[in-house]
Design an enzyme around this catalytic site. Structure first.
Site, mmCIF file in Angstrom:
data_model
loop_
_atom_site.group_PDB
_atom_site.id
_atom_site.type_symbol
_atom_site.label_atom_id
_atom_site.label_comp_id
_atom_site.label_asym_id
_atom_site.label_seq_id
_atom_site.Cartn_x
_atom_site.Cartn_y
_atom_site.Cartn_z
ATOM 1 N N HIS A 66 1.170 -1.082 -0.439
ATOM 2 C CA HIS A 66 -0.106 -0.110 0.285
ATOM 3 C C HIS A 66 1.319 0.822 -0.234
ATOM 4 O O HIS A 66 1.129 1.736 1.368
ATOM 5 C CB HIS A 66 -0.594 0.302 0.835
ATOM 6 N N SER A 148 -19.434 0.162 2.637
ATOM 7 C CA SER A 148 -20.597 -0.631 3.428
ATOM 8 C C SER A 148 -22.491 -0.959 3.491
ATOM 9 O O SER A 148 -23.433 -1.439 3.915
ATOM 10 C CB SER A 148 -20.171 -1.240 4.465
ATOM 11 N N HIS A 182 -11.621 -4.861 -1.526
ATOM 12 C CA HIS A 182 -10.898 -4.630 0.248
ATOM 13 C C HIS A 182 -11.280 -5.488 1.005
ATOM 14 O O HIS A 182 -10.284 -6.458 1.941
ATOM 15 C CB HIS A 182 -11.280 -3.283 1.351
ATOM 16 N N HIS A 209 -8.110 -8.440 0.650
ATOM 17 C CA HIS A 209 -7.914 -9.077 1.822
ATOM 18 C C HIS A 209 -9.394 -10.084 2.450
ATOM 19 O O HIS A 209 -9.767 -9.610 2.486
ATOM 20 C CB HIS A 209 -7.574 -8.300 2.747
ATOM 21 N N GLU A 212 -7.978 -11.812 8.256
ATOM 22 C CA GLU A 212 -6.907 -11.733 8.432
ATOM 23 C C GLU A 212 -7.209 -11.121 10.145
ATOM 24 O O GLU A 212 -5.497 -11.500 10.545
ATOM 25 C CB GLU A 212 -6.594 -10.295 8.011
HETATM 26 O O1 MCF Z 1 -3.184 -5.179 4.209
HETATM 27 C C1 MCF Z 1 -3.080 -4.098 5.588
HETATM 28 C C2 MCF Z 1 -4.005 -4.899 7.188
HETATM 29 N N1 MCF Z 1 -5.329 -4.789 6.159
HETATM 30 C C3 MCF Z 1 -6.415 -4.272 5.480
HETATM 31 N N2 MCF Z 1 -5.898 -3.237 5.239
HETATM 32 C C4 MCF Z 1 -4.920 -2.326 4.677
HETATM 33 C C5 MCF Z 1 -3.489 -2.416 5.524
HETATM 34 N N3 MCF Z 1 -2.936 -2.102 5.013
HETATM 35 C C6 MCF Z 1 -3.381 -0.443 4.690
HETATM 36 N N4 MCF Z 1 -4.829 -1.072 4.601
HETATM 37 C C7 MCF Z 1 -5.872 -0.329 3.815
HETATM 38 C C8 MCF Z 1 -6.695 -0.451 3.103
HETATM 39 O O2 MCF Z 1 -6.442 -0.599 2.265
HETATM 40 O O3 MCF Z 1 -6.393 0.580 5.750
HETATM 41 C C9 MCF Z 1 -7.919 0.507 4.854
HETATM 42 C C10 MCF Z 1 -8.149 0.200 3.044
HETATM 43 O O4 MCF Z 1 -7.977 1.096 2.527
HETATM 44 C C11 MCF Z 1 -8.426 -0.702 5.881
HETATM 45 S S1 MCF Z 1 -10.653 0.238 5.851
HETATM 46 C C12 MCF Z 1 -10.942 2.314 5.508
HETATM 47 FE FE FE Z 2 -3.260 -5.014 2.890
#
Ligand code: MCF
Ligand code: FE
Length: 405
Positions: A66, A148, A182, A209, A212
């Site tokens: 990311h 959501s 996501h 994801h 997790e």
């Molecule tokens: O992979 C990690 C942990 N799991 C989920 N999301 C994210 C991670 N690092 C950044 N994210 C971002 C995701 O793409 O965090 C946000 C999303 O945009 C969380 S939901 C608003």
């Molecule tokens: Fe991620």
């Protein structure tokens, strides 16, 4: 034409063959692997890259990062997934605002220097597309969709499709637009279905994801726990959109990377073994939840690859740092065997899962090759491990045959 002369060539082929005192002739593609003397006879005008004391191997693939979170150092809270998520929601606009071009370029350079040629960028906002396309690296650009609230669906779709269409402007063999759903707790089924239909129609890669955290498992299976409390802050009578199994069904027939899967063991049997793979992010998983059950992944015949995730849940985007973390995390594996598995998963297996013709030193493959400073070993058996222990940066990186470091 170029010829690389190397002490060892880690082919990362299915037998994990290591060649000694061989050479590789290549332009954009690998043409031939043979002795140096033979290759200069066949290609007398080739440019010679003499790495006679060093090691050549396929460049790495980091399929999940990311970049928009690259400005994070200590703004996010670790130790529990929900605690982390709350801190992300609070700071993500700020973090992405601070992730100016220079920070993102530096993050890409760190990855290139650690031998990554191919990067899977999860894009929440889309502003980094041009930097990625101009970086020299190969990008799979996963445009993220989430949302959501059933009242905002068309807004969320518009944001996604605007971002996606913008990414199409940069499309090339080294910039491949793709889709990221996501997660099951954050993406309404109507949005997921629409984005996945787009992926199916256009043969796009998908990333998501999945399972997790233990909280996510409990939420999807039973509709209670920390996710219920947290989501309950935004609307009343919250219910999960999917069960783990019904979520997986949405990805039927689609080449998908399931990211993390730390709590997905009992659902591995429902993965499509030809199209679905698991991406594990060992450091991120340690900071936010737990470790993947690797044995179960292999017992289930699911292809594995390894990623850094973003600086939102990591301290480094250097791929060797991640591989070392993986080596020490999965201590239930034989050390030498795991070293080979990690290199194979980050090259050959990852390329196959992404449908890319690279990741192996073999004639016909795209010439994404890295050169690693030579290491003296008593036996070739130790080589994969010693590379992981001693390498921080590669000496040279070729992407599609071009020197880019
Ligand atoms: O992979 C990690 C942990 N799991 C989920 N999301 C994210 C991670 N690092 C950044 N994210 C971002 C995701 O793409 O965090 C946000 C999303 O945009 C969380 S939901 C608003
Ligand atoms: Fe991620």
């Amino acid at each position: 034409m170029k010829i690389i002369k190397a002490k060892y060539i880690l082919t990362c082929n299915d037998n994990f063959d290591i060649l000694e005192d061989s050479a590789i002739a290549f332009d954009e593609h690998i043409k031939q692997i043979s002795s140096f003397d033979n290759l200069i006879k066949i290609y007398p005008d080739a440019q010679i890259m003499d790495f006679k004391d060093d090691i050549a191997m396929p460049a790495f693939i980091n399929p999940h990062v990311h970049l928009e979170f690259s400005s994070n150092v200590s703004s996010l809270d670790y130790g529990d997934f929900i605690v982390w998520l709350k801190s992300v929601i609070k700071t993500r606009d700020n973090l992405s605002e601070q992730a100016k071009n220079k920070i993102i370029k530096n993050a890409i350079t760190t990855m290139l220097k650690s031998g990554i040629s191919t990067m899977g960028e999860i894009s929440s906002f889309g502003n980094e597309a041009e930097i990625c396309a101009d970086s020299g690296a190969r990008f799979i650009f996963f445009n993220e969709i989430l949302g959501s609230n059933s009242e905002n669906l068309s807004d969320n779709w518009d944001k996604f499709i605007t971002k996606f269409n913008n990414s199409l402007k940069f499309k090339s063999d080294k910039f491949i637009p793709a889709v990221s759903i996501h997660s099951p707790y954050s993406t309404h089924p109507k949005l997921a279905k629409r984005a996945l239909d787009l992926a199916r129609q256009n043969n796009l890669l998908v990333s998501t994801h999945f399972l997790e955290s233990e909280h996510e498992k409990r939420w999807l299976e039973n509709g209670n726990g920390e996710f219920k409390i947290w989501l309950g802050n935004f609307s009343k009578d919250v219910k999960p959109f999917y069960t783990p199994k019904s979520f997986l069904n949405y990805f039927d027939g689609i080449r998908t990377l399931f990211i993390h899967c730390v709590f997905a063991d009992e659902y591995f049997e429902y993965f499509d073994k030809n199209l679905h793979c698991i991406t594990t992010c060992p450091v991120s998983n340690r900071l936010l939840s737990n470790k993947l059950n690797l044995k179960k992944v292999f017992d289930s015949n699911i292809s594995l690859n390894i990623a850094t995730d973003g600086l939102s849940s990591n301290i480094s985007l250097n791929f060797f740092d991640e591989l070392r973390a993986a080596l020490f995390t999965h201590s239930d594996f034989d050390l030498l065997e795991l070293s080979k598995i990690l290199l194979f998963s980050s090259t050959n297996a990852a390329a196959k899962s992404l449908g890319l013709e690279l990741g192996v030193i073999k004639s016909g493959k795209i010439a994404d090759i890295s050169i690693i400073k030579g290491i003296s070993v008593n036996s070739k058996e130790q080589l994969a491990l010693e590379i992981l222990l001693h390498t921080k940066f590669v000496k040279k990186l070729y992407i599609k045959g071009n020197e880019c470091l």
